[in-house]
Enzyme design. Structure first.
Site, PDB file in Angstrom:
ATOM      1  N   CYS A   1      50.506  41.609  37.280  1.00 45.40           N
ATOM      2  CA  CYS A   1      49.596  42.750  36.972  1.00 45.40           C
ATOM      3  C   CYS A   1      49.455  43.688  37.657  1.00 45.40           C
ATOM      4  O   CYS A   1      48.867  44.940  36.397  1.00 45.40           O
ATOM      5  CB  CYS A   1      48.189  41.558  37.234  1.00 45.40           C
TER       6      CYS A   1
ATOM      7  N   HIS B   1      42.324  45.579  39.092  1.00 48.05           N
ATOM      8  CA  HIS B   1      42.994  46.167  40.054  1.00 48.05           C
ATOM      9  C   HIS B   1      43.011  48.195  40.176  1.00 48.05           C
ATOM     10  O   HIS B   1      42.779  48.183  38.957  1.00 48.05           O
ATOM     11  CB  HIS B   1      44.539  46.387  40.192  1.00 48.05           C
TER      12      HIS B   1
END
Length: 341
Positions: free
Chosen positions: A132, A244
């Site tokens: 990710c 994130h």
């Protein structure tokens, strides 16, 4: 004419997001199967806004023959067992685990960055989805690399607890509540308290002192963008539920100004530039939740090196970092190799 699509791991965070994105992007699904472990068999799952309900099937005895594409979100152990079975039956596997990412016979694909790599999928009938934190990073790096050739990258990540699954999200919620009511805190999923804290540790430690998460960013960026790029990462877990963020310092071989980089990124696929030099003129993790784009803010020149830039990169890790990229790979696969009708 559409495809017969399987989502394996449909009851987890990423699996559910895969289903949502298949519906949102109107992926041509003629028939859908949703799989999980035996304990979830029969669980009803809604697909799209039409109210269609699909019941979970047991992955252990699923017949893969006749299915076109399988999106896997079941972790490395289950992937190792079931992905080769699906692939051998003629169902192309798009895998979200780390199992196949560095396999030389498996393409590691971010469609905005290295779409041509997908052509190698026939070797094993498996395509890997990157980590990710890597996925959003390379979307921002590739157009800049094409313009001025990147020599070195230093990245610090601020990764949300959803990257650790539902257990990570539950732990942040439970610890936050415990602090407010004065209850004791006992870390379970994470190594230390995550509520109102930052943990500079994701995945296992390696012999050189880096973590496996940091190693993944290095080797995956090299495989996806350019093996000559030097990259060092520090990956931290922060008390954020979803999305994130990354602070990225980039050193180039050739000169590239902040204004030039800003214009390049504005035109880059998958990138949204929000970069106003004023209070609030940037994107934070909460604003990226549910969005498809990789956001780039705080674009500025680095005065400590020749030809350096510093940028801030934010993306929904359940989307671009996992489910969205997998669906984009399926779309690319369909356009290039599985054309129907």
């Amino acid at each position: 004419m559409g495809y017969r699509v399987v989502v394996a791991g449909a009851t987890g965070n990423v699996g559910r997001e895969m289903l949502a994105i298949l519906a949102e992007r109107e992926f041509p699904v003629d028939e859908l199967a949703v799989l999980a472990s035996a304990r979830s068999q029969g669980t009803p799952i809604e697909f799209g806004d039409s109210g269609k309900v699909v019941k979970v099937q047991n992955i252990e005895n699923f017949d893969w023959k006749g299915w076109d594409i399988a999106l896997f979100a079941v972790g490395s152990e289950a992937t190792q067992k079931y992905a080769p079975i699906a692939a051998a039956a003629g169902c192309t596997v798009i895998d979200n685990s780390s199992l196949f990412r560095m396999d030389p016979d498996v393409p590691l694909v971010v469609p905005e960055v290295n779409p041509d790599a997908i052509d190698l999928y026939t070797k094993k009938n498996i395509i890997a989805n990157p980590n990710c934190s890597t996925a959003q990073l390379v979307v921002a790096l590739k157009p800049l690399h094409d313009a001025a050739k990147i020599k070195r990258v230093v990245v610090t990540t601020y990764q949300s607890v959803s990257g650790a699954g539902k257990a990570g999200m539950d732990e942040l919620f439970e610890q936050s509540r415990a602090i407010f009511v004065g209850d004791p805190i006992e870390p379970k999923k994470f190594t230390k308290q995550i509520a109102f804290n930052i943990i500079p540790h994701i995945d296992v430690f390696l012999d050189d002192g880096f973590t496996k998460e940091e190693w993944k960013m290095v080797v995956e960026t090299k495989k996806i963008v350019d093996p000559k790029i030097k990259l060092v990462a520090t990956c931290a877990r922060v008390p954020v539920f979803v999305s994130h963020a990354e602070a990225v310092s980039i050193e180039f071989e050739n000169e590239l100004s902040a204004d030039q980089a800003r214009e390049i990124l504005r035109e880059a696929p998958g990138v949204m530039v929000v970069d106003k030099h004023e209070d609030g003129g940037y994107i934070t993790p909460v604003e990226a939740v549910g969005e498809f784009a990789t956001y780039v803010s705080r674009i500025r020149e680095d005065p400590t090196v020749d030809n350096g830039l510093v940028i801030w990169v934010v993306s929904d890790n359940l989307r671009k970092g996992a489910a969205l990229n997998a669906v984009q790979i399926a779309e690319l696969l369909g356009r290039r190799h599985l054309k129907k009708g």
